[in-house]
Write an enzyme that holds these catalytic residues in place. Structure first.
Site, PDB file in Angstrom:
ATOM      1  N   ASP A 157     -58.426   9.136  41.752  1.00 33.87           N
ATOM      2  CA  ASP A 157     -58.551   9.764  40.438  1.00 33.87           C
ATOM      3  C   ASP A 157     -59.780   9.232  39.701  1.00 33.87           C
ATOM      4  OD1 ASP A 157     -57.708  11.071  37.903  1.00 33.87           O
ATOM      5  OD2 ASP A 157     -55.825  11.332  38.958  1.00 33.87           O
ATOM      6  N   HIS A 229     -57.951  10.677  32.642  1.00 31.97           N
ATOM      7  CA  HIS A 229     -57.094  11.399  33.603  1.00 31.97           C
ATOM      8  C   HIS A 229     -56.415  10.449  34.590  1.00 31.97           C
ATOM      9  CE1 HIS A 229     -56.408  14.156  37.131  1.00 31.97           C
ATOM     10  NE2 HIS A 229     -56.154  15.042  36.188  1.00 31.97           N
ATOM     11  N   SER A 584     -51.641  18.438  37.540  1.00 34.90           N
ATOM     12  CA  SER A 584     -52.100  17.045  37.620  1.00 34.90           C
ATOM     13  C   SER A 584     -51.036  16.079  37.126  1.00 34.90           C
ATOM     14  CB  SER A 584     -53.328  16.827  36.724  1.00 34.90           C
ATOM     15  OG  SER A 584     -54.516  17.064  37.413  1.00 34.90           O
TER      16      SER A 584
END
Ligand SMILES: *[C@@H]1O[C@H](CO)[C@@H](O)[C@H](O)[C@H]1NC(C)=O
Ligand SMILES: *[C@@H]1O[C@H](CO)[C@@H](O)[C@H](O)[C@H]1NC(C)=O
Ligand SMILES: *[C@@H]1O[C@H](CO)[C@@H](O)[C@H](O)[C@H]1NC(C)=O
Ligand SMILES: *[C@@H]1O[C@H](CO)[C@@H](O)[C@H](O)[C@H]1NC(C)=O
Ligand SMILES: *[C@@H]1O[C@H](CO)[C@@H](O)[C@H](O)[C@H]1NC(C)=O
Length: 801
Positions: A157, A229, A584
């Site tokens: 990620d 994220h 996600s």
């Protein structure tokens, strides 16, 4: 951003049109060689994967050979080697500055495959809303803090915010014996941050740098997450137990990851702009070498080209080898829904996760000057009593009554007021999001926003999707009646001239505090954006005989850890938490639950773990009603192309009774059986002499806990094999719900199975008519010791016999 993987020969044909050679812009290619990677290296012992010293020696040898191969073949200065891949595939990533290098490699002996690098995207949609955390499993795993202990989760990620309370270690560090990775010091990332909770952290940015997309000021040359994220997804999978969620000074309650006791190994290969496949491939190669148990991928290509060769992309093949190494791969299914065939995660060896909302809801109200209270949704702070004005009444002439054109607002008129924006359907938003509307309203200096409604949000649950943390006070009214009442109140308190201009704004109101959650107990609803099946096409343009998505988990409005320096969500700059939505966010829920299963059953294969989650998933809500799916036209009953096997149920997944196991060789047989697939390509991609002599007649015979037949002509007998993972002998009876137009018979209908035993059975599908569409059903193996094993059926009957 086009995700078409271009093979070399195709590319050269374009470059050398009519014999004229065009100059090539520097590009990155991944090259796979004929020789074995560590995972497939045939040592003297058969079926033995080399490890330890032997693996290290082999790795060194492979890297030396890569360099030798390149130096002897290519002129210096025409390329830079970015990575050697050694663990799962034997190859390298090259940054080439001349098309000549490419031509030479294409014809070179020993080259198995060449693929141009493509961009990958993070699968987050920035429409925040609400959250839910399961805790029915932790008590059986030594309590919350220890749930997932000993299991290592690898996050591919945007890195991690190491100072976040979700990732601190309060003294209980125990060395994880199977971790062999590193903690990489760098910009804003001292070694001390690898604290035992975070066991390793590494950066993979060479392709991003080569492409010129990496900005060291913004992206940090270290595993530090400057986007948010990666911290968000890591906290969902394995964030600490009971971390208080503080945002804009308000405490929204405590959050916990699904497996608070699991350890995290961080592979930063994504950035604020997305990432490149060659960096991701390098990160995965390293993660498996480091000893991770589960890989979490909240990324995908922006589209999947049709045809069976998609299964042979370097990334897919690498992930297949990861499962051979015993590593579970969990991937977001994509945010390209609700169109059919929009899945971005498609290979049968991957667990592809769809997204739902949760039953958490943030309700809000507004009190009007006449004392009436109107209710709705919108997570925001309250306002004092303010004047109310419709958007049109404080805008230039001819402006719309909705707020898509906030540029028409006249600041001097709008300032200090609560602005009524008329409802617009979801599909009209386009590039404008609710978030950008609120940003504009804030800039202008209005006091808040009231959005009217043309449906009854609070009843239908459709409001779940649109509830979000708002940067200015705001409310989305929950019903048509309340919207009408507001309009009537406004009209009767607003004084107008004969030409219709407002002389006096007399309507007033105050928005209340919308930051307190309520729980509806209603079932999860498939999110509009979640990508839908069926799976990718083969050469005959039939869908593959694989059910995708695999399973569904909460993805809408999930609170998670954030990076305060991230610019990617304007309303969360400076915050340690934010709410995000997307597949996600759904994938790491499944990652965490897979970690819990792995802790309980360390010797289960990736396929067994996926099977446990799929056969126990829910297809009905709390009240026994079918799970619904959002569509642009409202809600409808969901089917397996929306949610796979259903909504994940962690409590049942750790005790499934039976599992459907699949070995590496079975996946290879599957690939060799895909209709229209070039067997030579499969042999090259896997590194085989020959396709295995098939026991598998159809792809539908792959032993998945689901049955998909994309082209049923007459009838087909589908073979399955279950293995008992129960401690006692159990008798199962097969109960069938037939897909419309298809007769289903399970043989034997009764299966008695003792612990650790395996039993085969067949599911005979017979077309009663040509449905010429997929219809859905299920087989449930109901045990007499409380286990219930559900297998979804998806069948497209092309003709009856
Ligand atoms: C761990 O320590 C941090 C800071 O030292 C603290 O903020 C946090 O609440 C602690 N967490 C637990 C679970 O004790
Ligand atoms: C790099 O990022 C910084 C911080 O966001 C920005 O100010 C700068 O303009 C960027 N540089 C380039 C070349 O884009
Ligand atoms: C939240 O967590 C803290 C410890 O970090 C605990 O004292 C408190 O009771 C928790 N609150 C709830 C509602 O569980
Ligand atoms: C508003 O619409 C009318 C009629 O269509 C037109 O004559 C006028 O010029 C428009 N005014 C503005 C400011 O666009
Ligand atoms: C089944 O297998 C497990 C794990 O290999 C073992 O511990 C158990 O004793 C076995 N049970 C039976 C009845 O063979």
């Amino acid at each position: 951003m086009d995700a078409v993987s271009v093979t070399l020969s195709f590319l050269l044909a374009c470059l050398c049109l009519n014999g004229i050679s065009f100059p090539v812009v520097a590009k990155v290619y991944m090259v796979v060689l004929e020789e074995d990677a560590i995972i497939s290296y045939k040592s003297t012992r058969p079926n033995h994967i080399i490890r330890g010293h032997e693996a290290r020696k082999y790795k060194e040898k492979v890297i030396i050979r890569h360099d030798f191969f390149l130096e002897s073949l290519l002129p210096t200065g025409t390329y830079t080697k970015l990575y050697s891949y050694t663990r799962l595939i034997n190859g390298f990533a090259l940054h080439m500055t001349s098309d000549m290098a490419l031509k030479i490699l294409d014809g070179a002996m020993g080259v198995r495959m060449i693929q141009e690098d493509i961009k990958l995207t993070k699968l987050t949609t920035h429409t925040p809303d609400y959250v839910g955390v399961s805790n029915h499993v932790w008590p059986y795993l030594g309590g919350a803090e220890r749930a997932g202990e000993g299991v290592l989760v690898g996050m591919i990620d945007t890195g991690i915010n190491p100072n976040h309370p979700s990732f601190t270690n309060n003294g209980t560090v125990r060395r994880l014996s199977h971790f062999k990775g590193r903690c990489e010091e760098g910009d804003g990332f001292p070694l001390s941050v690898c604290n035992g909770k975070i066991v390793g952290a590494q950066l993979f940015a060479r392709a991003a740098i080569a492409a010129g997309d990496f900005n060291a000021t913004r992206d940090y040359a270290s595993p530090l997450d400057s986007d948010g994220h990666g911290s968000h997804t890591a906290s969902i999978a394995a964030g600490n137990f009971r971390t208080p969620v503080l945002s804009k000074g308000y405490n929204y309650g405590n959050a916990s990851g699904m497996a608070p006791g699991a350890r995290l190994s961080i592979y930063k290969a994504l950035f604020s702009f997305g990432g490149y496949m060659s960096d991701v491939v390098a990160a995965i190669d390293k993660a498996v070498e480091d000893g991770v148990d589960i890989l979490s991928l909240s990324i995908g290509p922006s589209s999947v080209p049709p045809g069976p060769s998609s299964f042979l992309s370097i990334l897919e093949i690498e992930l297949l080898f990861a499962t051979k190494a015993g590593v579970s791969v969990i991937q977001a299914v994509g945010n390209s829904g609700p169109d059919p065939n929009s899945i971005l995660s498609f290979s049968p060896w991957i667990t592809s996760v769809a997204a739902s909302g949760t039953d958490r809801m943030y309700k809000n109200s507004i009190i009007l000057g006449n004392g009436r209270v109107l209710s709705g949704i919108g997570i925001s702070e309250p306002t004092a009593e303010r004047q109310i004005a419709t958007k049109a009444d404080v805008s230039s002439p001819n402006a719309s009554t909705n707020c898509l054109d906030t540029e028409t607002l006249i600041p001097s008129l709008a300032q200090g007021k609560l602005i009524i924006c008329e409802h617009v359907p979801h599909s009209m938003y386009g590039q404008t999001t609710i978030s950008t509307i609120f940003q504009s309203i804030r800039r202008i200096g209005a006091a808040g926003v009231i959005i009217t409604s043309e449906e009854n949000l609070l009843d239908s649950d459709a409001g779940a999707e649109s509830s979000m943390t708002l940067p200015v006070p705001g409310i989305v009214l929950g019903s048509v009646a309340d919207s009408q009442e507001l309009q009537d109140y406004y009209n009767s308190n607003t004084l107008r001239s004969t030409t219709g201009e407002v002389i006096r704004f007399g309507a007033i109101g105050s928005i209340l505090d919308g930051r307190r959650a309520t729980y509806t107990q209603k079932g999860p609803i498939v999110a509009l954006y979640s990508s839908r099946g069926p799976d990718v096409n083969n050469n005959l343009m039939e869908a593959a005989d694989v059910l995708k998505p695999s399973i569904m988990a909460p993805g809408s409005a999930i609170w998670g850890a954030w990076s305060p320096n991230s610019q990617s969500v304007p309303e969360s700059i400076g915050e340690e938490f934010t709410m995000l939505s997307g597949t996600s966010m759904a994938a790491p829920h499944v990652t965490g639950i897979a970690a819990l299963i792995k802790q309980k059953h360390p010797d289960w294969s990736p396929a067994a773990i996926t099977s446990a989650m799929m056969t126990t998933a829910d297809r009905t809500d709390h009240f026994g009603n079918p799970i619904l799916a959002q569509t642009p036209d409202g809600l409808r009953t969901a089917n397996p192309f929306d949610y796979g096997a259903g909504a994940i149920n962690a409590a049942r997944a750790i005790n499934p009774g039976l599992i459907f196991d699949i070995e590496f060789e079975n996946y290879v047989q599957f690939l060799c059986t895909v209709p229209g697939m070039d067997k030579g390509s499969v042999r090259r991609a896997i590194g085989l002499g020959n396709c295995p002599t098939a026991h598998m007649r159809w792809c539908s015979d792959l032993n998945t806990p689901s049955v998909t037949v994309a082209n049923l002509v007459g009838s087909r007998r589908v073979m399955r094999r279950v293995t008992s993972v129960s401690t006692e002998t159990e008798t199962y009876v097969a109960l069938v719900k037939e897909p419309a137009g298809v007769a289903v018979r399970v043989t034997p209908r009764v299966i008695r199975i003792s612990p650790n035993a395996s039993r085969g059975f067949s599911i005979k599908l017979e077309a009663r008519e040509a449905t010429n569409a997929f219809t859905f059903g299920e087989v449930v193996l109901r045990g007499n010791k409380k286990h219930s094993v559900r297998i979804p059926l998806a069948v497209f009957a092309s003709s009856a016999l």
